[in-house]
Design an enzyme around this catalytic site. Sequence first.
Site, PDB file in Angstrom:
ATOM      1  N   ASP A 184       0.846  -1.184   0.000  1.00  0.00           N
ATOM      2  CA  ASP A 184       0.000   0.000   0.000  1.00  0.00           C
ATOM      3  C   ASP A 184       0.889   1.245   0.000  1.00  0.00           C
ATOM      4  O   ASP A 184       1.824   1.351   0.797  1.00  0.00           O
ATOM      5  CB  ASP A 184      -0.908   0.019   1.231  1.00  0.00           C
ATOM      6  N   ASN A 192      -2.684  13.021  -4.353  1.00  0.00           N
ATOM      7  CA  ASN A 192      -3.853  13.466  -5.129  1.00  0.00           C
ATOM      8  C   ASN A 192      -4.290  14.869  -4.721  1.00  0.00           C
ATOM      9  O   ASN A 192      -4.623  15.706  -5.578  1.00  0.00           O
ATOM     10  CB  ASN A 192      -5.014  12.482  -4.941  1.00  0.00           C
ATOM     11  N   HIS A 197      -5.230  14.337  -9.405  1.00  0.00           N
ATOM     12  CA  HIS A 197      -5.406  12.910  -9.687  1.00  0.00           C
ATOM     13  C   HIS A 197      -4.574  12.450 -10.882  1.00  0.00           C
ATOM     14  O   HIS A 197      -4.217  11.261 -10.973  1.00  0.00           O
ATOM     15  CB  HIS A 197      -6.884  12.595  -9.919  1.00  0.00           C
ATOM     16  N   GLU A 227      -4.877   2.219  -4.156  1.00  0.00           N
ATOM     17  CA  GLU A 227      -3.412   2.264  -4.195  1.00  0.00           C
ATOM     18  C   GLU A 227      -2.821   1.041  -3.509  1.00  0.00           C
ATOM     19  O   GLU A 227      -1.682   1.035  -3.056  1.00  0.00           O
ATOM     20  CB  GLU A 227      -2.885   3.541  -3.520  1.00  0.00           C
TER      21      GLU A 227
END
Length: 307
Positions: A184, A192, A197, A227
Amino acid sequence: MEVYSLVMHQNTGQGISSLSNTQLEDVIAEIEQAIEWHQLWYKNLLRCLIADTPANEQDLSDNAHNLCRFGQWFNKLPEQTLNLHPYFSEIASAHQKMHQGAKVLLSLKESNSAIPVNLLDQFHTDLDSLRDYFEAINDELCELLHTRDPLTGATNRTNLVENLQKEHELCKRKSLSCALIMIDLDHFKQVNDEFGHGAGDKVLIALVKCIKSHLREYDQLYRYGGEEFLVCLPQTELEGAKSFSERLRAGIAALKIEIGNDKHIYVTGSFGVALINADDDIEAAIERADQAMYQAKKSGRNRVFVA
């Protein structure tokens, strides 16, 4: 752009899985066009045999399989492309055999001789065989595209549990270990929020490219969430999976990701490692890797935690 210019530089050791989503879409379009050409050729053949229209001189040639539109396209494919899938060589043989049968039928028609039923049946058997190869390779390409994440090219979760169960069964039969790694990205929301984004997408694409560069041919990579990514390492003990994760963690931390206007960002990832035990439920094993990854985050991020 034609298929041979798209795929000629690919790593043939990985077969069609080495193609990007865009390349897969183009290859599928090329094969569908080839099928359409062949359907048109078959209709014209039927006109000659049934409606007594003149035969195309090319179809009476010993080299007919190289002269039709499909044959001309197929012969431009480089060896690298033909090696992407074994069905390409099967298609070549079936296509040549079918044209040889068509030539026999047309020659009999030209000489006003009766066409034996067994020759006609054999021709249609060869034709069906060619169609089967066309459909099989196209179905496989479409299935691969369907199970790909459109942004990163990593496999999506469509067949994740089923695939891992097959890998688990194989490992059990051979008394081998199989490891899972949950990855992760750290503070991805901040990427972001601060850069947009579009920058986040570039980070995910760079991450997957980095992960793939560390994988063996038979390892598996899945986009598990936004993610979050899951790696399956068959034939790998816990210590080997931990060492792999440490190398990959360092590789991700070293990435210099360009996001435009001479701006670059760096990211890190947290890793959770777990083995799939012999009597394991796959989802339970995934959960252990996931919990280990959360422990890595709680311990300060950018680190590996083993379940």
